[in-house]
Write a protein that holds these residues in place. Structure first.
Motif, mmCIF file in Angstrom:
data_model
loop_
_atom_site.group_PDB
_atom_site.id
_atom_site.type_symbol
_atom_site.label_atom_id
_atom_site.label_comp_id
_atom_site.label_asym_id
_atom_site.label_seq_id
_atom_site.Cartn_x
_atom_site.Cartn_y
_atom_site.Cartn_z
ATOM 1 N N ALA A 77 9.455 0.250 -32.689
ATOM 2 C CA ALA A 77 8.422 0.864 -31.832
ATOM 3 C C ALA A 77 9.070 1.609 -30.656
ATOM 4 N N PRO A 78 8.670 2.872 -30.437
ATOM 5 C CA PRO A 78 9.271 3.642 -29.347
ATOM 6 C C PRO A 78 8.763 3.244 -27.954
ATOM 7 N N SER A 79 7.720 2.419 -27.889
ATOM 8 C CA SER A 79 7.207 1.893 -26.615
ATOM 9 C C SER A 79 6.213 0.795 -26.974
ATOM 10 N N ASN A 80 5.533 0.278 -25.968
ATOM 11 C CA ASN A 80 4.450 -0.681 -26.275
ATOM 12 C C ASN A 80 3.092 -0.062 -25.955
ATOM 13 N N LEU A 81 3.039 1.277 -25.882
ATOM 14 C CA LEU A 81 1.766 1.946 -25.564
ATOM 15 C C LEU A 81 1.020 2.267 -26.866
ATOM 16 N N ALA A 82 -0.075 1.543 -27.068
ATOM 17 C CA ALA A 82 -0.820 1.645 -28.318
ATOM 18 C C ALA A 82 -2.027 2.564 -28.150
ATOM 19 N N LYS A 119 5.621 7.648 -28.316
ATOM 20 C CA LYS A 119 6.865 7.746 -27.543
ATOM 21 C C LYS A 119 6.490 8.539 -26.295
ATOM 22 N N PRO A 120 6.499 7.908 -25.124
ATOM 23 C CA PRO A 120 5.944 8.554 -23.928
ATOM 24 C C PRO A 120 6.985 9.208 -23.031
ATOM 25 N N LYS A 121 6.561 10.278 -22.340
ATOM 26 C CA LYS A 121 7.338 10.797 -21.213
ATOM 27 C C LYS A 121 6.351 10.817 -20.047
ATOM 28 N N GLN A 122 6.628 9.971 -19.055
ATOM 29 C CA GLN A 122 5.647 9.847 -17.972
ATOM 30 C C GLN A 122 5.591 11.138 -17.152
ATOM 31 N N VAL A 123 4.368 11.620 -16.878
ATOM 32 C CA VAL A 123 4.239 12.831 -16.053
ATOM 33 C C VAL A 123 3.531 12.555 -14.729
ATOM 34 N N GLU A 124 2.721 11.498 -14.693
ATOM 35 C CA GLU A 124 2.148 11.022 -13.430
ATOM 36 C C GLU A 124 1.673 9.599 -13.675
ATOM 37 N N ASP A 125 1.151 8.977 -12.603
ATOM 38 C CA ASP A 125 0.685 7.606 -12.755
ATOM 39 C C ASP A 125 -0.318 7.521 -13.910
ATOM 40 N N ARG A 126 -0.058 6.684 -14.883
ATOM 41 C CA ARG A 126 -0.930 6.434 -16.040
ATOM 42 C C ARG A 126 -1.018 7.590 -17.037
ATOM 43 N N VAL A 127 -0.334 8.710 -16.774
ATOM 44 C CA VAL A 127 -0.413 9.846 -17.706
ATOM 45 C C VAL A 127 0.972 10.110 -18.311
ATOM 46 N N TYR A 128 0.989 10.294 -19.626
ATOM 47 C CA TYR A 128 2.240 10.513 -20.347
ATOM 48 C C TYR A 128 2.103 11.740 -21.226
ATOM 49 N N GLN A 129 3.191 12.458 -21.384
ATOM 50 C CA GLN A 129 3.212 13.455 -22.452
ATOM 51 C C GLN A 129 3.673 12.729 -23.707
ATOM 52 N N VAL A 130 3.005 12.989 -24.813
ATOM 53 C CA VAL A 130 3.363 12.303 -26.059
ATOM 54 C C VAL A 130 4.514 13.071 -26.708
ATOM 55 N N MET A 131 5.633 12.397 -26.901
ATOM 56 C CA MET A 131 6.787 13.046 -27.535
ATOM 57 C C MET A 131 6.733 12.876 -29.059
ATOM 58 N N SER A 132 6.244 11.722 -29.504
ATOM 59 C CA SER A 132 6.006 11.517 -30.940
ATOM 60 C C SER A 132 5.050 10.338 -31.113
ATOM 61 N N LEU A 133 4.560 10.201 -32.342
ATOM 62 C CA LEU A 133 3.617 9.110 -32.643
ATOM 63 C C LEU A 133 4.100 8.383 -33.892
#
Ligand code: UTP
Length: 289
Positions: A196-201, A173-187
């Motif tokens: 699925a909380p996103s499509n980022l695998a 489950k991502p929170k975008q912090v910059e281009d291509r970088v996310y803080q992970v909120m949960s897995l």
């Protein structure tokens, strides 16, 4: 803190590649003429990592032999007068400072990482899964180290997958912090597309803080009695932030025949020595269809 060490997990049974993997390590299967594990070791070295720990198990001796010197073979190649091949062979054993540790029971990826605890010590480290081969202009791990240097927390590699495929991966489950970088909120491990909380695998490259070891020790065996890295990461997330990085490059899932074949064809087409001839061959195959 600088990333000095990498773990390459190579102890699994490779059941998706049976019968090829019955008596030989999956990690030694070649893409064109180079074993998969050599690609990831080269990626580690190209990312500035020199100390590599390969986790092996029963039936994996070929990996150690591959990275060792073979004076007999070198002698034969030298006698044939093939200096280029000789250098290629010698380079393999000089690539990196490699040590091996056995995972005595294949209790999952999390467990394979846990057996390296004493060798890693109290420093952040990289993890490579040798059945995820990533082709990239800048090595994927090098890109991740740059992200690590900015955030000083664990960084996991992610890639967008088709929604229908989420159940084959750990999904963040991502929170975008910059281009291509996310803080992970949960897995979430292998969710159905609707959950699925996103499509980022999550794929096979990680930069982990040493606190992961304590978390893996606390992780109870999950599916199939295995200690899952995702469960350990979930515990780590309660203690410190984790970031995800969508690397630039193409990943091949070479742990099963279809992905392996795709990588083999593309790598062969890109080879200066055989690429053109192989392309002609494929064209002619299509004509005969
Ligand atoms: P995989 O699940 O892709 O590999 O694990 P596997 O278990 O060998 O293959 P299948 O699923 O049976 O077909 C990813 C990586 O983690 C290693 C594997 O060797 C592979 O490189 N691994 C997995 C371990 O080192 N130990 C384990 O207990 C499990």
């Amino acid at each position: 803190m600088k990333i000095r060490k990498a773990v390459v997990t190579a102890a699994g049974w490779g059941t998706r590649f049976l019968p090829a993997t019955k008596a030989q390590p999956k990690e030694m299967l070649p893409l064109v003429d180079k074993p998969m594990i050599q690609y990831v070791i080269e990626e580690a070295v190209a990312s500035g990592i020199k100390h590599i720990i390969i986790v092996t198990a029963i039936g994996k001796r070929a990996i150690e032999d591959h990275f060792d010197r073979s004076f007999e073979l070198e002698h034969i190649v030298e006698k044939k007068g093939d200096g280029e091949l000789l250098r290629k062979l010698q380079n393999i054993s000089e690539l990196a400072d490699i040590c091996y540790i056995r995972q005595k029971e294949q209790l999952g990826l999390g467990h394979a990482i846990l057996v390296t605890k004493e060798l890693i010590g109290d420093e952040p480290f990289a993890v490579f899964l040798p059945d995820d081969i990533i082709q990239a202009r800048v090595p994927a791990m090098k890109q991740m180290i740059e992200v690590y240097n900015r955030y000083q927390n664990s960084v996991i590699a992610v890639e967008p997958v088709a929604k229908k495929d989420t159940k084959a991966y750990g999904i963040i489950k991502p929170k975008q912090v910059e281009d291509r970088v996310y803080q992970v909120m949960s897995l979430v491990e292998k969710p159905e597309p609707k959950d699925a909380p996103s499509n980022l695998a999550i794929v096979g490259r990680y930069l982990l803080t040493p606190e992961i070891f304590g978390m893996l020790e606390k992780t109870a065996p999950g599916k199939g009695g295995e200690i899952q890295l995702t469960d350990g990461l979930r515990l780590l997330l309660e203690k410190q932030p984790i970031y995800a990085y969508q690397f630039e490059g193409i990943r091949y899932d070479t742990g099963m025949p279809l992905g392996f074949l795709k990588a083999s064809v593309e790598f062969a087409l890109n080879r200066p020595d055989i690429g053109a001839k192989f392309r002609d061959y494929l064209r002619q195959l299509k004509l005969n269809d």
